[in-house]
Design a protein around this motif. Structure first.
Motif, short mmCIF file in Angstrom:
data_model
loop_
_atom_site.label_atom_id
_atom_site.label_comp_id
_atom_site.label_asym_id
_atom_site.label_seq_id
_atom_site.Cartn_x
_atom_site.Cartn_y
_atom_site.Cartn_z
N ALA A 79 -6.62 5.47 -4.70
CA ALA A 79 -5.80 5.43 -3.49
C ALA A 79 -6.60 5.04 -2.25
CB ALA A 79 -5.13 6.79 -3.27
N GLY A 122 1.19 -1.61 -6.21
CA GLY A 122 2.25 -1.65 -5.22
C GLY A 122 3.22 -2.79 -5.45
N PHE A 146 -1.09 7.53 3.18
CA PHE A 146 0.25 7.66 2.63
C PHE A 146 0.28 8.74 1.54
CE2 PHE A 146 0.71 2.97 3.80
CZ PHE A 146 1.47 3.23 4.93
N HIS A 166 0.82 -1.21 0.00
CA HIS A 166 0.00 0.00 0.00
C HIS A 166 0.86 1.27 0.00
CE1 HIS A 166 -3.06 -2.87 1.99
NE2 HIS A 166 -3.10 -2.95 0.68
N LEU A 167 2.00 1.22 0.66
CA LEU A 167 2.92 2.35 0.60
C LEU A 167 3.54 2.47 -0.79
CD1 LEU A 167 4.58 4.68 1.66
CD2 LEU A 167 6.14 3.02 2.73
N ALA A 186 1.21 4.06 -3.20
CA ALA A 186 1.15 5.52 -3.05
C ALA A 186 2.35 6.18 -3.72
CB ALA A 186 1.11 5.89 -1.57
N SER A 242 -5.77 0.96 2.97
CA SER A 242 -5.69 1.57 1.64
C SER A 242 -4.38 2.37 1.58
CB SER A 242 -6.89 2.49 1.40
OG SER A 242 -6.77 3.70 2.12
N SER A 243 -4.24 3.19 0.54
CA SER A 243 -3.06 4.05 0.40
C SER A 243 -3.36 5.52 0.69
CB SER A 243 -2.50 3.94 -1.03
OG SER A 243 -2.04 2.65 -1.30
#
Length: 283
Positions: A192, A243, A109, A76-77, A80, A105-106
């Motif tokens: 996102a 991701g 981030f 997830h990071l 982003a 979720s993202s």
């Protein structure tokens, strides 16, 4: 042009196993640094660069692993970072875990990195480009019946992700999600915030893995659901795929088409893809 952030920022949350608080601290990095994770909680503060040879899937998430040094729950990071078009960052961690934010979720981030003011750098952006079709094919059994799944990468002038979600028992209605990543605002507003989810029959298995984080996980049940979009589950699969693709360590140009696939398939494709594009960069 390559991109980093202007100033430091951080996110705090609970680790993926639900047992400890953790923080990710984001710092600018010079051109051609790439995405580098730093375990500040360990002697010598060892670093793991974001590269496909370190990516692996042990449970229901993706990690970067170098010998005994681990960075857990990267998808997830990295989604982003990819969605915002960032190329160079130092990510300093006080544990093995990237924090869980905004219902898996993202969104948080993206908000944090956007507030850190992304800035262009004086080096051209370098891409991995899919040169020829690459495919991963797998299968699974449900109630003694075999079901196939596949993930295909095709050449394309930009990054395009397409996902078809199809559960054998139709716990979730069959649905698709499709995104081309040429517009930052589309990523921020339309992808996102797509939340992770599980089905009711997975609940007991997943709660053993993520503990109290289950409270932030969208559980798909027979009752009415408060979905952000009718196809939110498929959108989250696209977010995960984004991701996982970014474990390649550079932005990618190609059209990826997934059918019933998940982290393990994503990782297998990246391992195949890195052989094709190992030194073949495009602009």
């Amino acid at each position: 042009m390559q991109k980093t952030i202007k100033q430091a920022a951080s996110c705090t949350g609970i680790g993926i196993t639900g047992q400890t608080d953790c923080t990710a601290m984001f710092h600018p990095a010079p051109p051609d640094t790439g995405i580098v994770f730093i375990r500040e909680d360990l002697p010598g503060k060892p670093e793991i660069p974001c590269r496909p040879e370190y990516a692996q899937v042990d449970a229901r998430w993706t990690s970067l692993v170098d010998n005994d040094i681990r960075i857990e729950h990267t998808e997830h990071l990295l989604a982003a970072i990819a969605g915002l078009g960032l190329d160079n960052l130092q990510i300093r961690l006080n544990s093995p875990f990237i924090p869980v934010v905004s219902s898996f979720s993202s969104r948080e981030f993206v908000q944090t990195l956007s507030a850190a003011e992304p800035v262009l750098q004086d080096k051209a952006k370098k891409y991995f480009c899919v040169k020829e079709p690459v495919c991963v094919e797998n299968s699974f059994f449900h109630q003694d019946k075999r079901y196939d799944r596949f993930l295909l990468a095709l050449p394309a002038p930009e990054l395009i992700l397409t996902y078809l979600l199809d559960y054998p028992d139709k716990e979730i209605p069959t649905q698709t999600a499709h995104f081309a990543f040429g517009n930052l605002s589309d990523f921020t507003s339309e992808l996102a915030a797509a939340r992770s989810y599980i089905t009711e029959r997975e609940y007991e298995t997943v709660v053993k893995l993520i503990g109290k984080n289950i409270e932030d996980c969208l559980v798909i049940s027979k009752g009415p659901l408060n979905l952000q979009w009718d196809n939110e589950p498929a959108r989250h699969k696209v977010l995960d795929l984004l991701g996982d693709i970014h474990t390649m360590g550079r932005p990618v140009k190609g059209h990826f088409i997934g059918f019933r696939t998940g982290h393990k398939d994503n990782n297998q494709l990246c391992q195949k893809l890195k052989m094709q594009v190992k030194e073949e960069l495009c602009t």
